[in-house]
Design an enzyme around this catalytic site. Sequence first.
Site, mmCIF file in Angstrom:
data_model
loop_
_atom_site.group_PDB
_atom_site.id
_atom_site.type_symbol
_atom_site.label_atom_id
_atom_site.label_comp_id
_atom_site.label_asym_id
_atom_site.label_seq_id
_atom_site.Cartn_x
_atom_site.Cartn_y
_atom_site.Cartn_z
ATOM 1 N N TYR A 1 5.244 18.070 11.384
ATOM 2 C CA TYR A 1 6.287 16.970 11.734
ATOM 3 C C TYR A 1 7.684 17.427 11.709
ATOM 4 O O TYR A 1 8.560 16.605 11.770
ATOM 5 C CB TYR A 1 6.087 15.546 10.559
ATOM 6 C CG TYR A 1 4.805 15.259 10.254
ATOM 7 C CD1 TYR A 1 3.952 14.670 11.447
ATOM 8 C CD2 TYR A 1 4.281 15.440 8.700
ATOM 9 C CE1 TYR A 1 2.878 14.066 10.710
ATOM 10 C CE2 TYR A 1 3.002 15.115 8.501
ATOM 11 C CZ TYR A 1 2.190 14.372 9.464
ATOM 12 O OH TYR A 1 1.060 13.982 8.906
ATOM 13 N N GLU B 1 0.732 -1.279 -0.091
ATOM 14 C CA GLU B 1 0.080 0.219 0.139
ATOM 15 C C GLU B 1 0.741 1.328 0.026
ATOM 16 O O GLU B 1 0.834 2.107 0.813
ATOM 17 C CB GLU B 1 -1.072 0.080 1.140
ATOM 18 C CG GLU B 1 -1.847 -1.378 1.384
ATOM 19 C CD GLU B 1 -2.556 -1.376 2.829
ATOM 20 O OE1 GLU B 1 -2.141 -0.452 3.475
ATOM 21 O OE2 GLU B 1 -3.452 -1.945 2.958
ATOM 22 N N CYS C 1 -1.904 33.241 11.042
ATOM 23 C CA CYS C 1 -1.578 33.738 12.246
ATOM 24 C C CYS C 1 -1.132 32.816 13.220
ATOM 25 O O CYS C 1 -2.155 32.337 14.401
ATOM 26 C CB CYS C 1 -2.828 34.642 12.741
ATOM 27 S SG CYS C 1 -3.074 35.926 11.647
ATOM 28 N N ARG D 1 3.076 19.476 6.579
ATOM 29 C CA ARG D 1 4.253 18.808 6.918
ATOM 30 C C ARG D 1 5.093 19.552 7.702
ATOM 31 O O ARG D 1 5.747 18.896 8.672
ATOM 32 C CB ARG D 1 4.936 17.852 5.561
ATOM 33 C CG ARG D 1 3.832 17.121 5.058
ATOM 34 C CD ARG D 1 4.344 15.779 4.140
ATOM 35 N NE ARG D 1 4.925 15.027 4.929
ATOM 36 C CZ ARG D 1 6.063 14.557 5.325
ATOM 37 N NH1 ARG D 1 7.105 15.374 4.650
ATOM 38 N NH2 ARG D 1 6.331 13.628 6.042
ATOM 39 N N GLY E 1 1.799 4.931 -0.796
ATOM 40 C CA GLY E 1 1.305 6.319 -0.990
ATOM 41 C C GLY E 1 2.837 7.121 -1.584
ATOM 42 O O GLY E 1 2.655 7.475 -2.708
HETATM 43 N N1 LLP Z 1 -1.410 2.000 4.520
HETATM 44 C C1 LLP Z 1 -1.819 2.289 5.746
HETATM 45 C C2 LLP Z 1 -2.745 1.435 6.418
HETATM 46 C C3 LLP Z 1 -1.761 3.718 6.261
HETATM 47 O O1 LLP Z 1 -1.908 3.995 7.441
HETATM 48 C C4 LLP Z 1 -0.630 4.485 5.323
HETATM 49 C C5 LLP Z 1 -0.416 5.545 5.918
HETATM 50 C C6 LLP Z 1 -0.290 3.926 4.157
HETATM 51 C C7 LLP Z 1 -0.844 2.700 3.790
HETATM 52 C C8 LLP Z 1 0.462 4.905 3.146
HETATM 53 O O2 LLP Z 1 1.699 5.154 3.937
HETATM 54 P P1 LLP Z 1 2.702 5.871 2.965
HETATM 55 O O3 LLP Z 1 3.364 4.730 1.788
HETATM 56 O O4 LLP Z 1 2.386 6.862 2.172
HETATM 57 O O5 LLP Z 1 3.933 6.068 3.742
HETATM 58 N N2 LLP Z 1 0.599 12.521 6.844
HETATM 59 C C9 LLP Z 1 2.052 12.018 7.228
HETATM 60 C C10 LLP Z 1 1.654 10.396 6.703
HETATM 61 C C11 LLP Z 1 0.706 9.506 7.544
HETATM 62 C C12 LLP Z 1 0.704 8.143 6.996
HETATM 63 C C13 LLP Z 1 -0.338 7.506 7.599
HETATM 64 N N3 LLP Z 1 -0.671 6.203 6.886
HETATM 65 C C14 LLP Z 1 3.155 12.456 6.496
HETATM 66 O O6 LLP Z 1 2.808 13.640 5.761
HETATM 67 O O7 LLP Z 1 4.091 12.121 6.645
#
Ligand code: LLP
Length: 427
Positions: free
Chosen positions: A330, A287, A358, A326, A289
């Site tokens: 973070y 999965e 602000c 971000r 992203g």
């Molecule tokens: N699968 C599940 C169950 C997840 O919870 C997530 C991300 C992914 C796949 C995808 O993860 P990736 O391959 O994108 O790392 N907003 C944060 C990232 C939060 C990710 C939450 N879960 C950031 O900007 O770093």
Amino acid sequence: MSRATHPATYTPFFTRRRGTVFCEGVSLPAIAKSVSTPTYAYSRAAIETVYHKLDGALNAALGAIPHSICYAVKANSNLSILRLLAAMGSKFDVVSGGELERVRRAGIAPGRVVFSGVGKSREEIAEALRAGILLFNVESPAELDLLANEASRLRRRAPCATRVNPDVVAGAHPHIATGRRHHKFGVDWHVARRLYLEHRDSKWIAWHGISAHVGSQVLSLTPYRQALQKLAGHVRDLAAHGVKLRYLDIGGGLGVRYTNEKPPAFSAYARTLARETRGLGCSLLIEPGRAIVAVAGVLLMRVLYTKETRGKMFVVCDAAMNDFMRPALYGAVHPITAVVQKGREGKVQNVAIVGPVCETGDVFHDTWPLSRVKPGDVLALWGAGAYGASMTSNYNSRPRPAEVVVEGRRVRVIRKRETRADIMRGE
Ligand code: LLP
């Protein structure tokens, strides 16, 4: 310099020609001029190339082991991006009814969707059951009860996996580490095992898989190896007890290079997956992203003002924390450069780059080396393709940015800039 402050790693989709940055065949100042700022610009070729590279690495390493990329919609959920990925054969990981609806609006069959998330509502569960999704990743006994209930009410057998908490250490920041014992995600193995066995012969629960997600922006293969070894052991244990699983879903999380990070190569990642799942008899789901879309996008913004306060130079831009969360959320470091640097390269100074919101935390960089800029100049914030547009908000009543995709010499607006009327609708 310890940090790569120039995103040279993002070529060949972004290049600098005679001082001006281009995305594919279009100059970034031209996009800023025609669509205004702040605007997200994505390179279609970058997304396609990265997807094919990952897919190719998986095919090479996994060979006969069936596998699918289930793109994590939350990273960038624009309908055009989803369509682009669907056309290349991607499946999808959603975490809400809204994301499921996006996937369906993009014309993607629900049979290509896995549904993760710790708080699926009854309505969302029913909707996904009716749609006929590929897999529910169940995160609690209570959710499984609700799912069984809805399945029986709708007379539709629910294809299920449990999301097991792998208890591994991974993820670049405490807020994006998800796989430790104390985190809210998934269930402990002893609980999951009981669920599999209790519902082994269930009329409405069909056990199809097991899943885990180790964390996000993961820069080592160790947590994957550890989690896969645990899951593989669970698959064998369950098979010995009459529960034969079809899917092993190892989640997403693979990190990218924003500045000087060294993420594992796709080939090494794929070999790790292959090594740990060979002979299991499961299809592998991943999965990702961020790994697919992060470096394909930039956020374009304009300088509104520069000002010096007590010897510190501030560059105030028209993009803010609510356009790109971000750094504030973070402490993430994303390079920012001027998109035109004709003959001014030498005059770099350390500046703070901030937005108009602000909040003291509305800061992209507290100290960042930037060439001399003046009001009206366009800046690019790099590595903004993932968790950029999808995390925007309207704080301070600021309409969300536009999004465009560049295809060679063409610029296609894939999300119009919000209007004030848009943001007040429903009040
Ligand atoms: N699968 C599940 C169950 C997840 O919870 C997530 C991300 C992914 C796949 C995808 O993860 P990736 O391959 O994108 O790392 N907003 C944060 C990232 C939060 C990710 C939450 N879960 C950031 O900007 O770093």
